[in-house]
Design a protein around this motif. Structure first.
Motif, PDB file in Angstrom:
ATOM      1  N   SER A   3     143.785  86.743  48.103  1.00 58.77           N
ATOM      2  CA  SER A   3     144.244  87.506  46.938  1.00 58.77           C
ATOM      3  C   SER A   3     144.434  86.614  45.715  1.00 58.77           C
ATOM      4  O   SER A   3     144.434  87.095  44.586  1.00 58.77           O
ATOM      5  CB  SER A   3     145.538  88.248  47.260  1.00 58.77           C
ATOM      6  N   ALA A   4     144.587  85.312  45.918  1.00 55.71           N
ATOM      7  CA  ALA A   4     144.804  84.388  44.810  1.00 55.71           C
ATOM      8  C   ALA A   4     143.507  83.833  44.225  1.00 55.71           C
ATOM      9  O   ALA A   4     143.537  83.129  43.220  1.00 55.71           O
ATOM     10  CB  ALA A   4     145.679  83.231  45.267  1.00 55.71           C
ATOM     11  N   ILE A  24     134.045  88.129  40.774  1.00 55.46           N
ATOM     12  CA  ILE A  24     134.898  88.497  41.915  1.00 55.46           C
ATOM     13  C   ILE A  24     135.390  89.930  41.739  1.00 55.46           C
ATOM     14  O   ILE A  24     135.732  90.350  40.629  1.00 55.46           O
ATOM     15  CB  ILE A  24     136.067  87.499  42.070  1.00 55.46           C
ATOM     16  N   THR A  25     135.357  90.691  42.838  1.00 57.17           N
ATOM     17  CA  THR A  25     135.934  92.041  42.875  1.00 57.17           C
ATOM     18  C   THR A  25     136.875  92.093  44.075  1.00 57.17           C
ATOM     19  O   THR A  25     137.106  91.079  44.727  1.00 57.17           O
ATOM     20  CB  THR A  25     134.838  93.127  43.019  1.00 57.17           C
ATOM     21  N   ASP A  26     137.370  93.291  44.373  1.00 60.30           N
ATOM     22  CA  ASP A  26     138.266  93.433  45.523  1.00 60.30           C
ATOM     23  C   ASP A  26     137.568  93.108  46.841  1.00 60.30           C
ATOM     24  O   ASP A  26     138.209  92.668  47.786  1.00 60.30           O
ATOM     25  CB  ASP A  26     138.833  94.855  45.596  1.00 60.30           C
ATOM     26  N   ASP A  27     136.249  93.326  46.919  1.00 65.12           N
ATOM     27  CA  ASP A  27     135.526  93.174  48.177  1.00 65.12           C
ATOM     28  C   ASP A  27     134.478  92.070  48.185  1.00 65.12           C
ATOM     29  O   ASP A  27     134.042  91.642  49.250  1.00 65.12           O
ATOM     30  CB  ASP A  27     134.822  94.483  48.536  1.00 65.12           C
ATOM     31  N   ASN A  44     136.082  88.335  52.348  1.00 60.30           N
ATOM     32  CA  ASN A  44     136.668  87.847  53.599  1.00 60.30           C
ATOM     33  C   ASN A  44     135.907  86.665  54.186  1.00 60.30           C
ATOM     34  O   ASN A  44     136.406  86.017  55.105  1.00 60.30           O
ATOM     35  CB  ASN A  44     136.734  88.963  54.637  1.00 60.30           C
ATOM     36  N   SER A  45     134.719  86.365  53.680  1.00 59.47           N
ATOM     37  CA  SER A  45     133.939  85.252  54.226  1.00 59.47           C
ATOM     38  C   SER A  45     134.350  83.907  53.615  1.00 59.47           C
ATOM     39  O   SER A  45     133.842  82.867  54.028  1.00 59.47           O
ATOM     40  CB  SER A  45     132.441  85.486  54.018  1.00 59.47           C
ATOM     41  N   VAL A  46     135.280  83.923  52.662  1.00 58.63           N
ATOM     42  CA  VAL A  46     135.774  82.674  52.088  1.00 58.63           C
ATOM     43  C   VAL A  46     136.766  82.050  53.055  1.00 58.63           C
ATOM     44  O   VAL A  46     137.758  82.681  53.453  1.00 58.63           O
ATOM     45  CB  VAL A  46     136.430  82.902  50.706  1.00 58.63           C
ATOM     46  N   SER A  47     136.501  80.805  53.453  1.00 58.94           N
ATOM     47  CA  SER A  47     137.367  80.099  54.400  1.00 58.94           C
ATOM     48  C   SER A  47     138.553  79.458  53.689  1.00 58.94           C
ATOM     49  O   SER A  47     139.698  79.650  54.079  1.00 58.94           O
ATOM     50  CB  SER A  47     136.561  79.019  55.125  1.00 58.94           C
ATOM     51  N   HIS A  48     138.254  78.697  52.629  1.00 58.75           N
ATOM     52  CA  HIS A  48     139.339  78.052  51.891  1.00 58.75           C
ATOM     53  C   HIS A  48     138.883  77.607  50.506  1.00 58.75           C
ATOM     54  O   HIS A  48     137.691  77.516  50.237  1.00 58.75           O
ATOM     55  CB  HIS A  48     139.920  76.871  52.666  1.00 58.75           C
TER      56      HIS A  48
END
Length: 53
Positions: A3-4, A24-27, A44-48
């Motif tokens: 979310s950040a 970047i969007t919500d999904d 969701n595929s972003v690890s860090h």
């Protein structure tokens, strides 16, 4: 952490791809991986994040 995320953040995906967020969007995040290549991933595929701030 997801979310950040914001435009300009440097991130690594769960597949190990390094890139900078250009959209970047919500999904979805669009990552710039070199001067001409942009790739679209589920957020969701972003690890860090690898920002040094």
């Amino acid at each position: 952490m997801l979310s950040a995320l914001k435009k300009g953040d440097k991130v690594v995906t769960i597949g190990g791809l390094h890139g900078t967020i250009v959209e970047i969007t919500d999904d979805v995040v669009v990552l710039k991986v070199n001067d001409v290549t942009k790739l679209t991933f589920d957020r969701n595929s972003v690890s860090h994040s690898v920002n040094t701030e």
